[in-house]
Write a protein that holds these residues in place. Structure first.
Motif, short mmCIF file in Angstrom:
data_model
loop_
_atom_site.label_atom_id
_atom_site.label_comp_id
_atom_site.label_asym_id
_atom_site.label_seq_id
_atom_site.Cartn_x
_atom_site.Cartn_y
_atom_site.Cartn_z
N ARG A 37 0.84 -1.21 0.00
CA ARG A 37 0.00 0.00 0.00
C ARG A 37 0.87 1.26 0.00
O ARG A 37 0.61 2.20 -0.74
N LEU A 38 1.92 1.27 0.81
CA LEU A 38 2.84 2.40 0.84
C LEU A 38 3.51 2.56 -0.53
O LEU A 38 3.60 3.68 -1.06
N SER A 39 3.95 1.49 -1.12
CA SER A 39 4.59 1.54 -2.43
C SER A 39 3.64 2.13 -3.48
O SER A 39 4.03 2.98 -4.29
N ALA A 40 2.39 1.69 -3.47
CA ALA A 40 1.39 2.21 -4.42
C ALA A 40 1.16 3.69 -4.20
O ALA A 40 1.08 4.47 -5.16
N ASP A 41 1.07 4.11 -2.93
CA ASP A 41 0.85 5.53 -2.64
C ASP A 41 2.04 6.37 -3.08
O ASP A 41 1.88 7.47 -3.63
N LEU A 42 3.24 5.87 -2.85
CA LEU A 42 4.44 6.60 -3.29
C LEU A 42 4.46 6.75 -4.82
O LEU A 42 4.77 7.82 -5.34
N GLN A 43 4.12 5.68 -5.53
CA GLN A 43 4.09 5.74 -6.99
C GLN A 43 3.01 6.70 -7.49
O GLN A 43 3.25 7.50 -8.40
#
Length: 161
Positions: A37-43
């Motif tokens: 989820r963090l990775s998706a938000d960062l992207q």
């Protein structure tokens, strides 16, 4: 804390997602889903400058909430997730109203949707109070929608309309 404050209410401040928020994401979404989820938000933030903010209350991280571009749906997707220890303080309602105001003013959006678990009565109440209506239910989740009507410009004082 990382980065400038991009969103503010009376009691909350929001910053763009950042790698140092991994512990908060893990606490909110679990150790299996948190990193993804963090990775998706960062992207999403890097690509569009639209992704849920990391929210702080009294200088402590308390939640992840904001918007996603609604691929496949009309409007922006609104989501809000707060740590259990701040439940019942009205932070979600405060966030939702201010976030909608921000989206209308800054992102020029007037259509919103949210997916909420049919068992999450507190979040359903927050969305109901903000004017969202239930459209359908699938796989234990309600799809709720809101279409805001733009406010007419204020007429100058002393003039009749």
């Amino acid at each position: 804390m990382s980065g400038p404050i991009l969103f503010r209410t009376a009691r909350l401040s929001g910053r763009a997602p950042y790698p140092g928020a991994a512990a908060l994401y893990g606490a909110l979404f679990g150790p299996d889903r948190g990193p993804a989820r963090l990775s998706a938000d960062l992207q999403d933030w890097t690509r569009h400058q639209v992704a849920p903010w990391v929210l702080f209350h009294a200088d402590h991280p308390v939640g992840v909430a904001g918007f996603r571009i609604g691929f496949g749906e009309t409007g922006l997707e609104l989501s809000f997730h707060f740590l259990p220890d701040v439940a019942g303080q009205g932070l979600a309602s405060e966030f939702v109203q201010a976030a909608l105001d921000t989206a209308v003013a800054d992102l020029r959006e007037d259509r919103f949707f949210a997916f909420v678990s049919a068992e999450n009565a507190a979040s359903i109440r927050v969305l109901d109070k903000a004017g969202f209506v239930r459209e359908r239910e699938a796989k234990g989740k309600h799809l709720m929608r809101l279409k805001l009507t733009p406010r007419p410009p204020a007429s100058p004082k002393g003039q009749d309309g």
